[in-house]
Design an enzyme around this catalytic site. Structure first.
Site, PDB file in Angstrom:
ATOM      1  N   GLU A  10      26.447  60.291  10.968  1.00 14.77           N
ATOM      2  CA  GLU A  10      27.117  58.799  11.078  1.00 14.77           C
ATOM      3  C   GLU A  10      27.124  58.212   9.792  1.00 14.77           C
ATOM      4  O   GLU A  10      26.203  57.964   8.887  1.00 14.77           O
ATOM      5  CB  GLU A  10      25.719  57.879  11.932  1.00 14.77           C
ATOM      6  CG  GLU A  10      26.233  56.599  12.050  1.00 14.77           C
ATOM      7  CD  GLU A  10      25.264  55.401  12.737  1.00 14.77           C
ATOM      8  OE1 GLU A  10      24.010  55.673  12.570  1.00 14.77           O
ATOM      9  OE2 GLU A  10      25.609  54.663  13.424  1.00 14.77           O
ATOM     10  N   GLU A  61      15.656  43.263   6.614  1.00 14.74           N
ATOM     11  CA  GLU A  61      15.203  42.518   5.461  1.00 14.74           C
ATOM     12  C   GLU A  61      16.324  42.456   4.461  1.00 14.74           C
ATOM     13  O   GLU A  61      16.313  41.682   3.208  1.00 14.74           O
ATOM     14  CB  GLU A  61      14.075  43.438   4.418  1.00 14.74           C
ATOM     15  CG  GLU A  61      14.528  44.752   4.172  1.00 14.74           C
ATOM     16  CD  GLU A  61      14.325  46.072   5.352  1.00 14.74           C
ATOM     17  OE1 GLU A  61      14.449  45.679   6.630  1.00 14.74           O
ATOM     18  OE2 GLU A  61      13.866  46.976   5.040  1.00 14.74           O
ATOM     19  N   LYS A 100      11.423  40.827  14.030  1.00  9.75           N
ATOM     20  CA  LYS A 100      11.288  41.381  12.775  1.00  9.75           C
ATOM     21  C   LYS A 100      12.608  41.684  12.497  1.00  9.75           C
ATOM     22  O   LYS A 100      13.309  42.774  12.652  1.00  9.75           O
ATOM     23  CB  LYS A 100      10.384  42.567  12.564  1.00  9.75           C
ATOM     24  CG  LYS A 100       9.725  42.795  11.414  1.00  9.75           C
ATOM     25  CD  LYS A 100      11.002  43.270  10.276  1.00  9.75           C
ATOM     26  CE  LYS A 100      11.559  44.752  10.449  1.00  9.75           C
ATOM     27  NZ  LYS A 100      12.450  44.536   9.145  1.00  9.75           N
ATOM     28  N   SER A 159      18.896  52.759  13.549  1.00 10.48           N
ATOM     29  CA  SER A 159      19.418  54.232  13.202  1.00 10.48           C
ATOM     30  C   SER A 159      18.500  55.205  13.942  1.00 10.48           C
ATOM     31  O   SER A 159      17.458  54.814  14.436  1.00 10.48           O
ATOM     32  CB  SER A 159      19.282  54.726  11.750  1.00 10.48           C
ATOM     33  OG  SER A 159      17.824  54.289  11.182  1.00 10.48           O
ATOM     34  N   PHE A 184      20.533  45.513  10.036  1.00 12.92           N
ATOM     35  CA  PHE A 184      21.303  44.488   9.326  1.00 12.92           C
ATOM     36  C   PHE A 184      22.568  44.251   9.830  1.00 12.92           C
ATOM     37  O   PHE A 184      23.156  43.138   9.311  1.00 12.92           O
ATOM     38  CB  PHE A 184      21.230  45.128   8.010  1.00 12.92           C
ATOM     39  CG  PHE A 184      22.476  46.303   7.739  1.00 12.92           C
ATOM     40  CD1 PHE A 184      23.873  45.744   7.496  1.00 12.92           C
ATOM     41  CD2 PHE A 184      22.390  47.502   7.899  1.00 12.92           C
ATOM     42  CE1 PHE A 184      25.042  46.572   7.440  1.00 12.92           C
ATOM     43  CE2 PHE A 184      23.493  48.408   7.990  1.00 12.92           C
ATOM     44  CZ  PHE A 184      24.721  47.813   7.509  1.00 12.92           C
ATOM     45  N   CYS A 239      27.683  49.509  15.551  1.00 11.33           N
ATOM     46  CA  CYS A 239      27.310  50.614  16.161  1.00 11.33           C
ATOM     47  C   CYS A 239      28.196  51.369  17.261  1.00 11.33           C
ATOM     48  O   CYS A 239      28.558  52.277  17.777  1.00 11.33           O
ATOM     49  CB  CYS A 239      26.063  50.449  17.044  1.00 11.33           C
ATOM     50  SG  CYS A 239      26.377  49.304  18.127  1.00 11.33           S
TER      51      CYS A 239
HETATM   52  P1  NAD Z   1      17.672  51.029  10.157  1.00  6.78           P
HETATM   53  O1  NAD Z   1      17.250  52.045  11.319  1.00  6.78           O
HETATM   54  O2  NAD Z   1      17.412  51.377   8.748  1.00  6.78           O
HETATM   55  O3  NAD Z   1      16.619  49.559  10.286  1.00  6.78           O
HETATM   56  C1  NAD Z   1      16.624  48.982  11.464  1.00  6.78           C
HETATM   57  C2  NAD Z   1      15.261  48.280  11.350  1.00  6.78           C
HETATM   58  O4  NAD Z   1      14.098  49.130  11.229  1.00  6.78           O
HETATM   59  C3  NAD Z   1      15.256  47.367  10.296  1.00  6.78           C
HETATM   60  O5  NAD Z   1      14.515  46.104  10.753  1.00  6.78           O
HETATM   61  C4  NAD Z   1      14.300  47.825   9.315  1.00  6.78           C
HETATM   62  O6  NAD Z   1      13.391  46.865   8.551  1.00  6.78           O
HETATM   63  C5  NAD Z   1      13.334  48.854  10.039  1.00  6.78           C
HETATM   64  N1  NAD Z   1      12.965  50.182   9.363  1.00  6.78           N
HETATM   65  C6  NAD Z   1      13.758  50.791   8.520  1.00  6.78           C
HETATM   66  N2  NAD Z   1      13.177  51.903   7.986  1.00  6.78           N
HETATM   67  C7  NAD Z   1      11.895  51.765   8.792  1.00  6.78           C
HETATM   68  C8  NAD Z   1      10.934  52.972   8.868  1.00  6.78           C
HETATM   69  N3  NAD Z   1      10.741  53.977   8.093  1.00  6.78           N
HETATM   70  N4  NAD Z   1       9.876  52.550   9.547  1.00  6.78           N
HETATM   71  C9  NAD Z   1       9.634  51.577  10.349  1.00  6.78           C
HETATM   72  N5  NAD Z   1      10.828  50.481  10.273  1.00  6.78           N
HETATM   73  C10 NAD Z   1      11.903  50.703   9.717  1.00  6.78           C
HETATM   74  O7  NAD Z   1      19.304  50.458  10.461  1.00  6.78           O
HETATM   75  P2  NAD Z   1      20.064  49.589   9.794  1.00  6.78           P
HETATM   76  O8  NAD Z   1      20.568  50.399   8.474  1.00  6.78           O
HETATM   77  O9  NAD Z   1      19.449  48.294   9.488  1.00  6.78           O
HETATM   78  O10 NAD Z   1      21.477  49.606  10.787  1.00  6.78           O
HETATM   79  C11 NAD Z   1      22.366  50.371  11.204  1.00  6.78           C
HETATM   80  C12 NAD Z   1      21.965  51.422  12.162  1.00  6.78           C
HETATM   81  O11 NAD Z   1      21.543  50.825  13.409  1.00  6.78           O
HETATM   82  C13 NAD Z   1      22.964  52.262  12.430  1.00  6.78           C
HETATM   83  O12 NAD Z   1      22.619  53.780  12.760  1.00  6.78           O
HETATM   84  C14 NAD Z   1      23.683  51.786  13.777  1.00  6.78           C
HETATM   85  O13 NAD Z   1      24.368  52.693  14.577  1.00  6.78           O
HETATM   86  C15 NAD Z   1      22.594  51.303  14.437  1.00  6.78           C
HETATM   87  N6  NAD Z   1      22.722  50.457  15.365  1.00  6.78           N
HETATM   88  C16 NAD Z   1      22.723  50.662  16.600  1.00  6.78           C
HETATM   89  C17 NAD Z   1      23.002  49.634  17.833  1.00  6.78           C
HETATM   90  C18 NAD Z   1      23.082  50.342  19.143  1.00  6.78           C
HETATM   91  O14 NAD Z   1      23.042  49.176  19.986  1.00  6.78           O
HETATM   92  N7  NAD Z   1      22.690  51.425  19.268  1.00  6.78           N
HETATM   93  C19 NAD Z   1      23.328  48.475  17.350  1.00  6.78           C
HETATM   94  C20 NAD Z   1      23.673  48.073  16.159  1.00  6.78           C
HETATM   95  C21 NAD Z   1      23.061  49.096  14.766  1.00  6.78           C
END
Ligand code: NAD
Length: 493
Positions: A378, A174, A171, A224, A147, A279
């Site tokens: 985090e 959401e 994808k 994450s 997000f 991040c």
């Molecule tokens: P998230 O892991 O909750 O979601 C990321 C994606 O995975 C979304 O599209 C979500 O719909 C999907 N998803 C969520 N739960 C899932 C599951 N159980 N099974 C399959 N798919 C699932 O992350 P977020 O809250 O949207 O974003 C924040 C996180 O992203 C933080 O941890 C941040 O550090 C990380 N991030 C990392 C970088 C990087 O370059 N390393 C960059 C941006 C964000």
């Protein structure tokens, strides 16, 4: 209802589930997003698969013309896009504009794809025999994104994937799904053939359908750490190429000889920009004594001037958090850190803006130790923890023992110390007197340790490698004047 995008147009899908999309600054639900069923994912992948052969065979010149048109359209409409980001994510408009600008840089990098797709050629490796390598696309590739950067992170992926000749299924998160559809419309206007870029909105159901789909050849993920690990393992088990970028806990080390005004400015910008939902945000300030008291005083002074408010108000410098639940989770760390013995220097629960927005103001916690929850987890919010250490070596030990390795920074006026730090630290992106060392589009973005699963970082040359596979060709063509077939390769070479 916010829908999907398949075959170059909006697609309602067959899924019956949806989720609310909320403006974080008001707490008001502004729309619902459709959550794709496995059949909807099938439809998007089928469209991408059908489009792939012709796109892969489209000449490099033609592909680049479309990329240039996409770049121009994006540039013309960037303010509109920034406002869409702010309405669903909450970050201030100037910050959202910055994210679009970083995405644009990747499109500009991808416009140079003819140069990047050049293989190697060795003439006459044996008599009348040449050897060469060519880079070819993979087919249908998928991107699953978080997000916090609804434009920039998808654009780390698809401009390069598409420029290389792949077709793409995105994808997005959401929580802020609209930006992806805006980008899809721009692609259509730029003349990208139908089916080369598709969007499926959704949650775990859509993600799992992509990970299981036999026609998806590669998966790029950013999110994450627990989900990154899951994506990596599941995609690998299904025989897919995968890069999965995870979470972070970024440390900024301040040495006693540092310019403390520069360090304080950097800590405030990198700790609280985008409400810490980056991040590459700095979440741990490692103060090498005796600087802590003076540095904290300078940071506190600056924090008092930071304006928290709605992202679309030009006076705001920091917006709300993305959801009420996330705000509550972040706020809980303020209580637990105090209970565990840390000192709340600035408590972000005080002086909140009015209304139902998901507010938390910048928070500074001192005397944090590595056993506390606010250090271990985090937090992903506007919370800066100060760990006091007595030497450079102690700072390095702290960083070394942290499971994450996304970004880090050192503030010092000692070039030798900075050089030693850059060499020793086990982190993928390092800043020297720069708090958020996000690589330019022509370098690659990625962390180490639990911040990345896979071996390819995003964009830059590693992005081109990820979205292509090489073929090595050995060819014999006889010179007609040779007068006969040379059967002696390689013995008679
Ligand atoms: P998230 O892991 O909750 O979601 C990321 C994606 O995975 C979304 O599209 C979500 O719909 C999907 N998803 C969520 N739960 C899932 C599951 N159980 N099974 C399959 N798919 C699932 O992350 P977020 O809250 O949207 O974003 C924040 C996180 O992203 C933080 O941890 C941040 O550090 C990380 N991030 C990392 C970088 C990087 O370059 N390393 C960059 C941006 C964000």
């Amino acid at each position: 209802m916010i829908h999907h995008w398949v075959d170059g147009k909006p697609y309602a899908g067959t899924g019956t589930r949806n989720a609310p999309v909320t403006n974080p600054a008001t707490g008001v639900t502004t729309d619902d997003v459709a959550l794709a069923s496995a059949e909807d994912v099938d439809a998007a992948v089928a469209s991408a698969r059908a489009a792939y052969p012709a796109w892969r065979d489209t000449s490099l010149s033609k592909r680049v013309q479309i990329l240039f048109r996409f770049r121009e359209l994006l540039n013309e409409r960037k303010d509109e896009l920034a406002r869409i980001i702010t309405a669903e994510h909450g970050k201030v408009v100037s910050d959202a504009a910055g994210e679009v600008a970083r995405g644009l840089e990747v499109v500009e990098f991808a416009c140079g794809i003819p140069q990047l797709l050049k293989g190697g050629f060795s003439e006459n490796v044996s008599t009348s025999v040449d050897a060469y390598s060519i880079l070819q696309p993979l087919g249908v590739v998928a991107g699953i994104t978080p997000f916090n950067f609804p434009v920039m992170v998808p654009m780390w992926m698809f401009p390069i994937a598409i420029a290389c000749g792949n077709s793409f299924v995105l994808k997005p998160s959401e929580k802020d799904p609209s930006a992806a559809l805006f980008l899809a419309e721009l692609w259509a206007q730029a003349g990208l053939p139908e089916g080369v870029f598709n969007v499926v909105q959704g949650d775990k159901t859509a993600v799992d359908a992509l990970l299981e789909h036999k026609d998806v050849k590669a998966v790029s993920f950013v999110g994450s750490t627990p989900i990154a690990r899951y994506i990596y393992e599941t995609s690998a088990r299904n025989g897919k190429r995968v890069q999965a970028l995870g979470g972070a806990k970024n440390h900024m080390v301040v040495l006693p000889d540092a310019d403390l005004d520069l360090a304080a400015d950097a800590a405030v910008n990198a700790g609280f920009g985008s409400a810490g939902e980056r991040c590459m945000a700095i979440s741990v300030l490692v103060a090498v004594e005796p600087v802590a008291d003076e540095l904290i005083a300078k940071i506190t002074e600056r924090m008092a001037k930071l304006v928290t408010g709605p992202g679309d108000d030009p006076a705001s410098e920091m917006g709300p958090l993305v959801t009420r639940a996330h705000r509550d989770t972040v706020a809980a760390y303020l209580s637990s850190s105090a209970e565990q013995g840390a000192t709340l220097v600035v408590d972000g629960r005080e002086g909140l803006p009015e209304g139902e927005g998901f507010w938390l103001r910048p928070t500074l916690i001192d005397n944090v130790t590595s056993g506390m929850d606010c250090y271990k987890d985090e937090i992903f919010g506007p919370v800066l923890s100060v760990v006091r250490v007595s030497s450079y070596e102690d700072a390095m030990e702290l960083l070394h023992n942290n499971p994450y390795g996304n970004g880090t920074a050192i503030f010092t006026n000692d070039g030798g110390a900075a050089r030693r730090f850059q060499n020793e630290v086990e982190v993928g992106m390092v800043g020297i007197n720069v708090p958020i060392p996000v690589p330019m589009a022509y370098y690659s973005f990625g962390g180490w340790k639990n911040s990345l699963f896979g071996d390819s970082h995003a964009h830059g040359i590693e992005g081109v490698h990820f979205y292509t596979r090489t073929k090595a060709v050995t060819a014999r063509w006889l010179d007609p004047s040779h007068g006969g077939i040379n059967l002696g390769f390689p013995e008679n070479a």
